[in-house]
Design a protein around this motif. Structure first.
Motif, PDB file in Angstrom:
ATOM      1  N   ARG A 141       0.829  -1.215   0.000  1.00  0.00           N
ATOM      2  CA  ARG A 141       0.000   0.000   0.000  1.00  0.00           C
ATOM      3  C   ARG A 141       0.857   1.256   0.000  1.00  0.00           C
ATOM      4  O   ARG A 141       0.553   2.231  -0.688  1.00  0.00           O
ATOM      5  CB  ARG A 141      -0.917   0.010   1.217  1.00  0.00           C
ATOM      6  N   ALA A 142       1.926   1.260   0.775  1.00  0.00           N
ATOM      7  CA  ALA A 142       2.803   2.436   0.848  1.00  0.00           C
ATOM      8  C   ALA A 142       3.470   2.699  -0.501  1.00  0.00           C
ATOM      9  O   ALA A 142       3.556   3.857  -0.938  1.00  0.00           O
ATOM     10  CB  ALA A 142       3.856   2.231   1.932  1.00  0.00           C
ATOM     11  N   ARG A 143       3.909   1.649  -1.188  1.00  0.00           N
ATOM     12  CA  ARG A 143       4.536   1.836  -2.500  1.00  0.00           C
ATOM     13  C   ARG A 143       3.538   2.383  -3.514  1.00  0.00           C
ATOM     14  O   ARG A 143       3.856   3.277  -4.294  1.00  0.00           O
ATOM     15  CB  ARG A 143       5.101   0.506  -3.000  1.00  0.00           C
ATOM     16  N   VAL A 144       2.335   1.840  -3.514  1.00  0.00           N
ATOM     17  CA  VAL A 144       1.326   2.294  -4.464  1.00  0.00           C
ATOM     18  C   VAL A 144       0.907   3.733  -4.154  1.00  0.00           C
ATOM     19  O   VAL A 144       0.737   4.540  -5.063  1.00  0.00           O
ATOM     20  CB  VAL A 144       0.117   1.337  -4.468  1.00  0.00           C
ATOM     21  N   SER A 158       8.559   3.601 -15.180  1.00  0.00           N
ATOM     22  CA  SER A 158       9.648   2.640 -15.027  1.00  0.00           C
ATOM     23  C   SER A 158       9.786   2.110 -13.604  1.00  0.00           C
ATOM     24  O   SER A 158      10.571   1.201 -13.364  1.00  0.00           O
ATOM     25  CB  SER A 158      10.969   3.278 -15.461  1.00  0.00           C
ATOM     26  N   VAL A 159       9.026   2.655 -12.661  1.00  0.00           N
ATOM     27  CA  VAL A 159       9.093   2.180 -11.278  1.00  0.00           C
ATOM     28  C   VAL A 159       8.499   0.785 -11.201  1.00  0.00           C
ATOM     29  O   VAL A 159       7.424   0.522 -11.723  1.00  0.00           O
ATOM     30  CB  VAL A 159       8.334   3.136 -10.329  1.00  0.00           C
ATOM     31  N   ASP A 160       9.222  -0.098 -10.563  1.00  0.00           N
ATOM     32  CA  ASP A 160       8.795  -1.490 -10.473  1.00  0.00           C
ATOM     33  C   ASP A 160       8.229  -1.764  -9.087  1.00  0.00           C
ATOM     34  O   ASP A 160       8.911  -1.562  -8.084  1.00  0.00           O
ATOM     35  CB  ASP A 160       9.972  -2.416 -10.755  1.00  0.00           C
ATOM     36  N   ILE A 161       6.993  -2.221  -9.044  1.00  0.00           N
ATOM     37  CA  ILE A 161       6.393  -2.665  -7.794  1.00  0.00           C
ATOM     38  C   ILE A 161       6.343  -4.179  -7.851  1.00  0.00           C
ATOM     39  O   ILE A 161       5.711  -4.741  -8.742  1.00  0.00           O
ATOM     40  CB  ILE A 161       4.983  -2.079  -7.605  1.00  0.00           C
ATOM     41  N   PRO A 162       7.022  -4.854  -6.940  1.00  0.00           N
ATOM     42  CA  PRO A 162       7.040  -6.316  -6.999  1.00  0.00           C
ATOM     43  C   PRO A 162       5.640  -6.888  -6.795  1.00  0.00           C
ATOM     44  O   PRO A 162       4.782  -6.264  -6.170  1.00  0.00           O
ATOM     45  CB  PRO A 162       7.973  -6.715  -5.847  1.00  0.00           C
ATOM     46  N   PRO A 163       5.400  -8.080  -7.329  1.00  0.00           N
ATOM     47  CA  PRO A 163       4.066  -8.671  -7.186  1.00  0.00           C
ATOM     48  C   PRO A 163       3.733  -8.938  -5.731  1.00  0.00           C
ATOM     49  O   PRO A 163       4.602  -9.250  -4.926  1.00  0.00           O
ATOM     50  CB  PRO A 163       4.154  -9.963  -7.985  1.00  0.00           C
ATOM     51  N   ALA A 164       2.460  -8.822  -5.421  1.00  0.00           N
ATOM     52  CA  ALA A 164       2.007  -9.045  -4.046  1.00  0.00           C
ATOM     53  C   ALA A 164       2.010 -10.537  -3.747  1.00  0.00           C
ATOM     54  O   ALA A 164       1.315 -11.300  -4.400  1.00  0.00           O
ATOM     55  CB  ALA A 164       0.621  -8.466  -3.858  1.00  0.00           C
ATOM     56  N   ARG A 165       2.791 -10.920  -2.778  1.00  0.00           N
ATOM     57  CA  ARG A 165       2.842 -12.318  -2.373  1.00  0.00           C
ATOM     58  C   ARG A 165       2.501 -12.430  -0.898  1.00  0.00           C
ATOM     59  O   ARG A 165       3.090 -13.212  -0.175  1.00  0.00           O
ATOM     60  CB  ARG A 165       4.231 -12.879  -2.626  1.00  0.00           C
ATOM     61  N   HIS A 166       1.566 -11.609  -0.466  1.00  0.00           N
ATOM     62  CA  HIS A 166       1.250 -11.588   0.951  1.00  0.00           C
ATOM     63  C   HIS A 166       0.276 -12.684   1.344  1.00  0.00           C
ATOM     64  O   HIS A 166       0.208 -13.074   2.488  1.00  0.00           O
ATOM     65  CB  HIS A 166       0.687 -10.225   1.348  1.00  0.00           C
ATOM     66  N   ARG A 167      -0.501 -13.201   0.422  1.00  0.00           N
ATOM     67  CA  ARG A 167      -1.543 -14.158   0.764  1.00  0.00           C
ATOM     68  C   ARG A 167      -0.941 -15.519   1.060  1.00  0.00           C
ATOM     69  O   ARG A 167      -0.486 -16.227   0.178  1.00  0.00           O
ATOM     70  CB  ARG A 167      -2.536 -14.262  -0.380  1.00  0.00           C
ATOM     71  N   HIS A 168      -0.898 -15.893   2.301  1.00  0.00           N
ATOM     72  CA  HIS A 168      -0.421 -17.190   2.781  1.00  0.00           C
ATOM     73  C   HIS A 168       1.058 -17.457   2.481  1.00  0.00           C
ATOM     74  O   HIS A 168       1.511 -18.578   2.605  1.00  0.00           O
ATOM     75  CB  HIS A 168      -1.266 -18.343   2.222  1.00  0.00           C
TER      76      HIS A 168
END
Length: 102
Positions: A62-65, A86-96
């Motif tokens: 959330r902070a990055r977005v 060009s800013v890269d936000i890594p994929p969300a892997r928070h679920r489990h």
């Protein structure tokens, strides 16, 4: 337990650099002896830890977005908007993810 992994050796990295090609990983077989199980006896410490880690990962995302959206909505010029793209936000892997990492 037997684990298989792909690793790059220092020699394969230098050979690939000299030949201007991608390095080839080597298959490694590892054996691990497990003497205790963390989830034995309905241990709740892992679930508490994973819930905390997942919450932190969602907050980081959330902070990055929010930072990225704040830059977009400030009315930047075209060059700055290209930099924002060009800013890269890594994929969300928070679920489990924390449960699998435990």
């Amino acid at each position: 337990m037997i684990l298989y992994d792909l690793r790059y050796s220092a020699r394969s990295l230098t050979d690939a650099t000299r030949a201007s090609r991608r390095p080839q990983p080597r298959s490694i077989r590892r054996t691990v002896k497990v003497y205790s199980f963390a989830r034995r006896g309905r241990d709740r410490s892992i679930t508490a830890w994973s819930a905390l880690e997942e919450r932190r990962e969602r907050q980081r995302l959330r902070a990055r977005v929010e930072t990225l959206l704040g830059l977009v909505h400030t009315g930047l010029d075209a060059h700055a908007l290209d930099a924002v793209d060009s800013v890269d936000i890594p994929p969300a892997r928070h679920r489990h993810n924390a449960l699998w990492q435990a």
